[in-house]
Design an enzyme around this catalytic site. Structure first.
Site, mmCIF file in Angstrom:
data_model
loop_
_atom_site.group_PDB
_atom_site.id
_atom_site.type_symbol
_atom_site.label_atom_id
_atom_site.label_comp_id
_atom_site.label_asym_id
_atom_site.label_seq_id
_atom_site.Cartn_x
_atom_site.Cartn_y
_atom_site.Cartn_z
ATOM 1 N N GLU A 150 29.451 57.059 54.516
ATOM 2 C CA GLU A 150 30.661 57.142 55.337
ATOM 3 C C GLU A 150 31.211 58.566 55.307
ATOM 4 O OE1 GLU A 150 31.724 54.951 57.292
ATOM 5 O OE2 GLU A 150 30.778 53.084 56.600
ATOM 6 N N ARG A 157 40.896 42.019 59.573
ATOM 7 C CA ARG A 157 40.594 40.886 60.462
ATOM 8 C C ARG A 157 40.547 39.590 59.681
ATOM 9 N NH1 ARG A 157 35.886 40.549 61.585
ATOM 10 N NH2 ARG A 157 35.125 42.444 60.608
ATOM 11 N N CYS A 201 37.026 48.445 51.887
ATOM 12 C CA CYS A 201 36.144 49.592 51.619
ATOM 13 C C CYS A 201 36.833 50.889 52.010
ATOM 14 C CB CYS A 201 34.816 49.440 52.361
ATOM 15 S SG CYS A 201 33.814 48.109 51.669
ATOM 16 N N HIS A 248 27.900 52.231 52.948
ATOM 17 C CA HIS A 248 27.825 50.835 53.365
ATOM 18 C C HIS A 248 26.354 50.427 53.447
ATOM 19 C CE1 HIS A 248 32.103 50.235 54.939
ATOM 20 N NE2 HIS A 248 31.836 49.133 54.267
#
Ligand code: PCA
Length: 203
Positions: free
Chosen positions: A81, A91, A144, A166
């Protein structure tokens, strides 16, 4: 050899899954990779607490590099990342039932930070091991990202490097997926690339 210290973390299962490849792969790593001594830590998929657990371990051990690993269902490659954003926008609920929508990670912090591990080198090192890898420009806005942002905020301006990877689902979790041994090899390759410091956003 002058050994350096690398703290690597993985998450517990979340979102109805019974496994999390991030921790399973971290747990398989040896205690030494290249010139890094490795320590491993499982952290909870919980806003705030996850980052606090890493900060506590880092305060006790003073690692040179902190590399956090998380599961990203739907991705078909290992993705270092590049960036963390100052937003919590979930979500689904985390493992403590929290579901922040559009809150800051750190009200006093900037909008975003770049990872301080060499993300392009990490992706290249993984590809050199014949494993698909590409730099990601979004770690999402769930736990994360929360961990990556909090660590980059805390260690901003220090010598401690902070990065995040990830990883895909395991085959038993659905498609796309990657075998556990492959994910573990990818982590090993990424760790080796961390002996370089990130000098610029694109490195
Ligand atoms: N992945 C989630 C949190 C824990 C994990 O393994 C994420 O991408 O935010």
């Amino acid at each position: 050899m002058d050994m350096k210290k690398l703290l690597i973390t993985g998450f517990d299962p979340f979102g109805g899954q019974t496994v999390n490849p991030s921790w399973l792969a971290v747990a398989q790593l040896p205690s030494q990779v290249g010139d890094f001594e490795i320590r491993k830590l499982m952290i909870p998929t919980v806003f705030g607490s996850a980052a606090q657990a890493v900060l506590k371990a880092a305060a006790a051990w003073q690692p040179d590099v902190i590399l956090c690993v998380g599961q990203a269902g739907g991705r078909d490659s290992v993705t270092p990342e590049r960036i963390a954003v100052n937003i919590r926008d979930a979500r689904i609920a985390d493992n403590a039932g929290n579901q922040p929508r559009g809150e800051f990670v750190a009200p006093d912090g900037p909008a975003a930070y770049f990872a301080t591990t060499p993300v392009e080198r990490m992706a290249q090192a993984i590809r050199d091991a014949d494993i698909p890898a590409t730099v990601s420009n979004s770690a999402g806005a769930f736990v994360c990202n929360d961990v990556l942002y909090t660590l980059l905020h805390h260690f901003d301006g220090t010598r401690t490097q902070v990065g995040f990877l990830h990883v895909p689902f395991l085959p038993e979790q659905g498609k796309p997926s990657m075998p556990l041994e492959t994910i573990t090899r990818a982590l090993t390759a990424a760790i080796s690339a961390c002996s370089f410091r990130n000098g610029a956003a694109q490195s």
